[in-house]
Design an enzyme around this catalytic site. Structure first.
Site, PDB file in Angstrom:
ATOM      1  N   ALA A  62       2.516  -0.948   9.307  1.00 56.40           N
ATOM      2  CA  ALA A  62       3.611  -1.884   9.604  1.00 56.40           C
ATOM      3  C   ALA A  62       3.486  -3.137   8.741  1.00 56.40           C
ATOM      4  CB  ALA A  62       3.595  -2.258  11.083  1.00 56.40           C
ATOM      5  N   TYR A 121      -1.635  -1.367  10.353  1.00 53.86           N
ATOM      6  CA  TYR A 121      -1.809  -1.593   8.915  1.00 53.86           C
ATOM      7  C   TYR A 121      -0.541  -1.172   8.150  1.00 53.86           C
ATOM      8  CZ  TYR A 121      -4.029  -1.475   4.309  1.00 53.86           C
ATOM      9  OH  TYR A 121      -4.345  -1.698   2.991  1.00 53.86           O
ATOM     10  N   SER A 133       0.869  -1.181   0.000  1.00 49.16           N
ATOM     11  CA  SER A 133       0.000   0.000   0.000  1.00 49.16           C
ATOM     12  C   SER A 133       0.896   1.218   0.000  1.00 49.16           C
ATOM     13  CB  SER A 133      -0.871   0.012   1.257  1.00 49.16           C
ATOM     14  OG  SER A 133      -1.403   1.300   1.496  1.00 49.16           O
ATOM     15  N   LYS A 174       2.003  -3.440   5.798  1.00 52.04           N
ATOM     16  CA  LYS A 174       2.248  -3.174   4.374  1.00 52.04           C
ATOM     17  C   LYS A 174       3.721  -2.839   4.109  1.00 52.04           C
ATOM     18  CE  LYS A 174      -1.874  -4.097   3.029  1.00 52.04           C
ATOM     19  NZ  LYS A 174      -2.141  -5.291   2.207  1.00 52.04           N
TER      20      LYS A 174
HETATM   21  P1  NAP Z   1     -11.838  -6.378   0.347  1.00 54.17           P
HETATM   22  O1  NAP Z   1     -12.874  -5.859  -0.595  1.00 54.17           O
HETATM   23  O2  NAP Z   1     -12.146  -6.461   1.804  1.00 54.17           O
HETATM   24  O3  NAP Z   1     -11.340  -7.814  -0.178  1.00 54.17           O
HETATM   25  C1  NAP Z   1     -10.440  -8.595   0.559  1.00 54.17           C
HETATM   26  C2  NAP Z   1     -10.840 -10.059   0.423  1.00 54.17           C
HETATM   27  O4  NAP Z   1      -9.884 -10.846   1.170  1.00 54.17           O
HETATM   28  C3  NAP Z   1     -12.229 -10.353   1.008  1.00 54.17           C
HETATM   29  O5  NAP Z   1     -12.967 -11.187   0.152  1.00 54.17           O
HETATM   30  C4  NAP Z   1     -11.880 -11.054   2.322  1.00 54.17           C
HETATM   31  O6  NAP Z   1     -12.907 -11.924   2.771  1.00 54.17           O
HETATM   32  C5  NAP Z   1     -10.620 -11.802   1.927  1.00 54.17           C
HETATM   33  N1  NAP Z   1      -9.875 -12.250   3.106  1.00 54.17           N
HETATM   34  C6  NAP Z   1      -9.787 -11.645   4.324  1.00 54.17           C
HETATM   35  N2  NAP Z   1      -9.077 -12.400   5.176  1.00 54.17           N
HETATM   36  C7  NAP Z   1      -8.700 -13.511   4.486  1.00 54.17           C
HETATM   37  C8  NAP Z   1      -7.973 -14.675   4.843  1.00 54.17           C
HETATM   38  N3  NAP Z   1      -7.492 -14.859   6.078  1.00 54.17           N
HETATM   39  N4  NAP Z   1      -7.755 -15.629   3.902  1.00 54.17           N
HETATM   40  C9  NAP Z   1      -8.239 -15.472   2.643  1.00 54.17           C
HETATM   41  N5  NAP Z   1      -8.977 -14.399   2.248  1.00 54.17           N
HETATM   42  C10 NAP Z   1      -9.201 -13.425   3.174  1.00 54.17           C
HETATM   43  O7  NAP Z   1     -10.494  -5.505   0.260  1.00 54.17           O
HETATM   44  P2  NAP Z   1      -9.825  -4.650  -0.926  1.00 54.17           P
HETATM   45  O8  NAP Z   1     -10.030  -3.209  -0.635  1.00 54.17           O
HETATM   46  O9  NAP Z   1     -10.152  -5.197  -2.257  1.00 54.17           O
HETATM   47  O10 NAP Z   1      -8.296  -4.924  -0.563  1.00 54.17           O
HETATM   48  C11 NAP Z   1      -7.544  -5.949  -1.158  1.00 54.17           C
HETATM   49  C12 NAP Z   1      -6.099  -5.741  -0.776  1.00 54.17           C
HETATM   50  O11 NAP Z   1      -5.681  -4.443  -1.192  1.00 54.17           O
HETATM   51  C13 NAP Z   1      -5.810  -5.809   0.738  1.00 54.17           C
HETATM   52  O12 NAP Z   1      -4.576  -6.454   0.938  1.00 54.17           O
HETATM   53  C14 NAP Z   1      -5.699  -4.354   1.135  1.00 54.17           C
HETATM   54  O13 NAP Z   1      -4.900  -4.171   2.277  1.00 54.17           O
HETATM   55  C15 NAP Z   1      -5.059  -3.774  -0.092  1.00 54.17           C
HETATM   56  N6  NAP Z   1      -5.240  -2.338  -0.264  1.00 54.17           N
HETATM   57  C16 NAP Z   1      -6.497  -1.815  -0.305  1.00 54.17           C
HETATM   58  C17 NAP Z   1      -6.641  -0.432  -0.447  1.00 54.17           C
HETATM   59  C18 NAP Z   1      -8.004   0.201  -0.482  1.00 54.17           C
HETATM   60  O14 NAP Z   1      -8.080   1.432  -0.303  1.00 54.17           O
HETATM   61  N7  NAP Z   1      -9.069  -0.550  -0.709  1.00 54.17           N
HETATM   62  C19 NAP Z   1      -5.504   0.382  -0.537  1.00 54.17           C
HETATM   63  C20 NAP Z   1      -4.244  -0.204  -0.521  1.00 54.17           C
HETATM   64  C21 NAP Z   1      -4.108  -1.567  -0.374  1.00 54.17           C
HETATM   65  P3  NAP Z   1     -14.018 -11.327   3.795  1.00 54.17           P
HETATM   66  O15 NAP Z   1     -14.724 -10.231   3.068  1.00 54.17           O
HETATM   67  O16 NAP Z   1     -14.882 -12.491   4.109  1.00 54.17           O
HETATM   68  O17 NAP Z   1     -13.240 -10.821   4.978  1.00 54.17           O
END
Ligand code: NAP
Length: 256
Positions: free
Chosen positions: A156, A154, A141, A158
């Site tokens: 830490a 978070y 991130s 990333k």
């Molecule tokens: P999201 O919509 O919450 O999707 C994450 C998916 O991962 C969900 O389906 C979740 O399932 C699943 N998950 C959670 N814990 C898990 C586990 N232990 N094993 C397997 N799957 C698991 O999130 P997103 O915004 O698309 O984010 C995806 C990635 O991008 C994350 O790593 C996040 O930190 C990173 N990111 C996001 C942003 C942002 O602004 N959105 C910015 C920078 C980086 P559940 O829904 O059932 O928990």
């Protein structure tokens, strides 16, 4: 067809960025192994791929559990033999200042975001090493490059992913395996909707998010999916151990 016949494994592909990337990879000709802890949402992604684009399978996994990860990789290998692209995307948010944060909450963020990336990579690598090729995309991130309030756990996690990416790249370059990191800014997904739903002033928070960017728009999952597509494809063959910013100018665009 930038990923024609490539076998691609995506964690957290039932929602948000992972789902959008799974759809884009399939549209570009990949066979997609959709994995998620959430079976219903993961199967929904597979259904959408089959309706619109082509081939995908769902395998449930909890990335924090070594046995679950091992079983998931074995099932993938049974179906496809190996894997060309691994997108370590699954992750959770972590909000709160250090003095008020429960240790259990801190450990959970580290477990999913850091240990999860390590575990899936550990069990996938032997197959990529054997075929002497592969692209691993780790979801870091832009927060790894900046300070932001309430995000110590978070950030830490990333930052650890980015550091892991660079050192692993050194180890696996001799096997023709590339490992890079995605560095998104705020992307409007269920992950962000969830923390906005707990925010007493969500409109102000959205305005604050926009103010720290140069772009007037909030990021969308497809913005990150296109970056993942580039890293997955052979077009990025000279990118190794690199952070790839997709943040609307948050980190590098400041003029003051
Ligand atoms: P999201 O919509 O919450 O999707 C994450 C998916 O991962 C969900 O389906 C979740 O399932 C699943 N998950 C959670 N814990 C898990 C586990 N232990 N094993 C397997 N799957 C698991 O999130 P997103 O915004 O698309 O984010 C995806 C990635 O991008 C994350 O790593 C996040 O930190 C990173 N990111 C996001 C942003 C942002 O602004 N959105 C910015 C920078 C980086 P559940 O829904 O059932 O928990």
């Amino acid at each position: 067809m930038r990923l024609k016949n490539k076998i691609t494994l995506i964690t957290g592909a039932g929602s948000g960025i992972g789902k959008e990337t799974a759809l884009l990879f399939a549209k570009e000709g990949a066979k997609v192994v959709v994995t998620d802890i959430n079976e219903a949402s993961g199967r929904q992604t597979v259904n959408e791929i089959e309706e619109k684009y082509g081939e995908a399978i769902f395998i449930q996994v909890d990335v924090t559990q070594p046995e679950s990860v091992q079983t998931m990789v074995e099932k993938m290998v049974t179906t496809y033999g190996s894997v060309d692209v691994l997108f370590n995307n699954a992750g959770i948010s972590g909000v709160g200042q250090a003095h008020a944060l429960e240790y259990e909450a801190w450990k959970r963020v580290m477990d999913v975001n850091v240990n999860g990336v390590f575990l899936v990579t550990k069990y996938v690598l032997p197959y990529m090493m054997a075929q002497k090729s592969g692209s691993i995309i780790n979801m870091s991130s832009c927060i790894a490059e900046m300070g932001l309030s309430d995000r110590a756990s978070y950030a830490a996690s990333k930052g650890a992913i980015l550091a892991m990416t660079k050192s692993m790249q050194v180890d696996y370059a001799p096997y023709n395996i590339r490992i890079n990191a995605l560095m998104p800014g705020t992307i409007f997904t269920p992950f962000v909707e969830d923390y906005l739903s707990k925010d007493p002033h969500p409109e102000q928070t959205i305005e604050g998010i926009k103010r720290r960017q140069l772009s007037g728009e909030l990021g969308k999952p497809i913005d990150v999916a296109y970056a993942a597509l580039y890293l997955a494809s052979d077009e990025s063959k000279f990118m190794m151990g690199a952070p790839f910013m997709i943040d609307g100018g948050v980190v590098n665009g400041k003029s003051v």
